[in-house]
Scaffold this motif. Structure first.
Motif, short mmCIF file in Angstrom:
data_model
loop_
_atom_site.label_atom_id
_atom_site.label_comp_id
_atom_site.label_asym_id
_atom_site.label_seq_id
_atom_site.Cartn_x
_atom_site.Cartn_y
_atom_site.Cartn_z
N THR A 18 0.83 -1.22 0.00
CA THR A 18 0.00 0.00 0.00
C THR A 18 0.86 1.26 0.00
O THR A 18 0.44 2.30 -0.51
N GLU A 19 2.07 1.17 0.57
CA GLU A 19 2.94 2.35 0.60
C GLU A 19 3.39 2.75 -0.80
O GLU A 19 3.37 3.93 -1.16
N GLY A 46 1.36 12.54 2.17
CA GLY A 46 0.53 12.35 3.36
C GLY A 46 0.84 11.04 4.05
O GLY A 46 0.88 10.96 5.29
N TYR A 47 1.08 9.99 3.26
CA TYR A 47 1.41 8.68 3.84
C TYR A 47 2.74 8.75 4.58
O TYR A 47 2.87 8.26 5.70
N ALA A 48 3.75 9.36 3.93
CA ALA A 48 5.08 9.45 4.55
C ALA A 48 5.03 10.23 5.86
O ALA A 48 5.63 9.83 6.87
N LEU A 49 4.30 11.34 5.86
CA LEU A 49 4.18 12.14 7.08
C LEU A 49 3.43 11.36 8.17
O LEU A 49 3.76 11.45 9.36
N ALA A 101 -4.21 4.60 7.22
CA ALA A 101 -3.41 3.39 6.97
C ALA A 101 -1.96 3.60 7.39
O ALA A 101 -1.32 2.68 7.93
N SER A 102 -1.43 4.79 7.16
CA SER A 102 -0.02 5.06 7.46
C SER A 102 0.27 5.05 8.95
O SER A 102 1.40 4.78 9.37
N VAL A 162 -8.04 -5.14 -2.48
CA VAL A 162 -7.20 -6.34 -2.36
C VAL A 162 -6.18 -6.16 -1.24
O VAL A 162 -5.91 -7.09 -0.46
N VAL A 163 -5.61 -4.95 -1.13
CA VAL A 163 -4.65 -4.67 -0.06
C VAL A 163 -5.33 -4.80 1.30
O VAL A 163 -4.75 -5.33 2.26
#
Length: 404
Positions: A18-19, A46-49, A101-102, A162-163
């Motif tokens: 997902t990343e 946004g995910y990384a933060l 998710a992150s 799926v993830v």
């Protein structure tokens, strides 16, 4: 290796997928929501933060929760975030789903590293950590390309569904296979925070930022570099990234194996070789075969540093390693963000698409310097401890003679 490590690896596979899969689906997502590609890029940022800030936050919130239960809660959060992304009616909602998710990412790997290390004998800890991280590396070989193909063929929403299903499998695996690990008695938040007073913990985290940052300085701009400099077709970038993922898998397993035997020599070799290979990439990027080989080496050498650095943090944050372990995962993402920005700066300055490789080489070399400094400080501390112990022993002997 215990079967519990398989459950952790499955969770890591879903998280890794997902990343990175969003990078190949940005055009489709942008088109569906009617936003620009740069705006869609906020889904990556946004995910990384979320990983950077979520790692310590979720770990702190989980200090009073048994580790197995916390891993299950994190996988539940991961499932909810991906389902929200899959069903999001608006771009802002999808962004929220990505952030949700992150939040599970850093804490899962941080707590998972502690659990994995506790499942095996002390001399196998790095290997156990590497086994869990194998899920993350295999995601780049299988999960990301397959997820991209599904997204481009039947819709990106199906990919995230799926993830989410992978998350359900990971949750079931943790519930079934991971043993109940009682919460460490007497360990409070202040004990976890105390680990950050240890210079060796801070140096290991700095090595994480700089070393893996060196990798992403180059890999972030792999598409324009390979198409404009090496002469590959646009469609070739996918399999070049698969080569990078294969290198990551091999490097992770080798790094885990040899870190249990000689941790610091493993860091010296991998960081030194990584710096040299990244510098050479400015030359090999002009040839298709040479650039493909170099990409494999960058993946292998970069991820060979992960198990030893994670184990070094655990070793020096002994007694309360969970928060430090999770923050070190956030350090990987900080390195990714920093190096991607620096790579963009040198390209924008007119130095060309291969210039980020020099940025990566300098970052990896700086990590090597810190590794040498860390070992020197450790030797000095050991020598001082030996002298003190010797003095105490001598004093005790004199007291015994006088008493006699």
């Amino acid at each position: 290796m215990p079967l519990a490590l398989l459950a952790l690896a499955i969770g890591a596979f879903g998280i890794g997928t997902t990343e990175f899969v969003i990078m190949g689906l940005l055009p489709e997502v942008a088109s569906d929501y009617g936003v620009s590609i740069p705006t869609a890029g906020y889904l990556v940022t946004g995910y990384a933060l979320g990983v950077m800030f979520g790692a310590p936050l979720m770990t702190v919130l989980g200090t009073r929760v048994p580790r197995k239960r916390m891993l299950m809660l994190l996988m539940g959060l991961f499932i909810v975030g991906n389902l929200l992304s899959a069903l999001a009616p608006a771009f802002s909602v999808m962004l929220i789903g990505r952030v949700v998710a992150s939040l599970a990412h850093g804490a899962f790997f941080g707590i998972g590293s502690v659990v994995a290390a506790g499942l095996v004998a002390p001399h196998k800890k790095a290997g156990a950590i590497a086994m869990m991280f194998t899920g993350l590396t295999v995601a780049n070989v299988v999960g990301v390309p397959l997820g991209t193909l599904i997204g481009q063929s039947v819709g990106w929403r199906v990919t995230f569904a799926v993830v989410a299903a992978l998350g359900v499998v990971g949750l079931a695996g943790v519930a079934k296979l991971v043993p109940d690990v009682p919460r460490a008695e007497g360990v409070r938040l202040r004990h976890e925070m105390a680990a950050f007073k240890n210079v060796q913990v801070l140096l290991a985290m700095a090595m994480t930022v700089l070393g893996f940052g060196g990798v992403f300085a180059a890999i972030t701009y792999i598409a324009p570099m390979m198409t404009h400099v090496a002469g590959f077709a646009d469609g070739s970038v996918t399999w070049l990234l698969v080569l990078f993922g294969l290198g990551m898998v091999g490097g992770n397993l080798v790094g885990g194996r040899f870190a249990d035997r000689a941790l610091m020599p493993m860091l010296y070799i991998s960081l030194g070789a990584l710096s040299v290979v990244l510098a050479l990439f400015t030359l090999t990027a002009h040839d298709k075969i040479a650039s493909a080989v170099t990409i494999v080496l960058i993946g292998a050498l970069g991820f060979a540093t992960v198990p030893p650095l994670q184990k070094r943090v655990l070793d020096h944050a002994h007694g309360a390693p969970t928060l430090a372990s999770a923050v070190n995962i956030g350090a990987f993402n900080l390195g990714n963000a920093l190096s991607a920005w620096l790579g963009g700066v040198v390209i924008a300055a007119g130095f060309g698409y291969t210039a980020p490789n020099w940025v990566g080489a300098v970052l990896a070399a700086a990590a090597l310097v810190l590794a040498v400094l860390s070992a020197a400080l450790e030797r000095r501390g050991s020598a001082r401890g030996t002298v003190v112990a010797g003095s105490v022993s001598s004093t005790e002997q004199q007291a015994a003679v006088v008493h006699h």
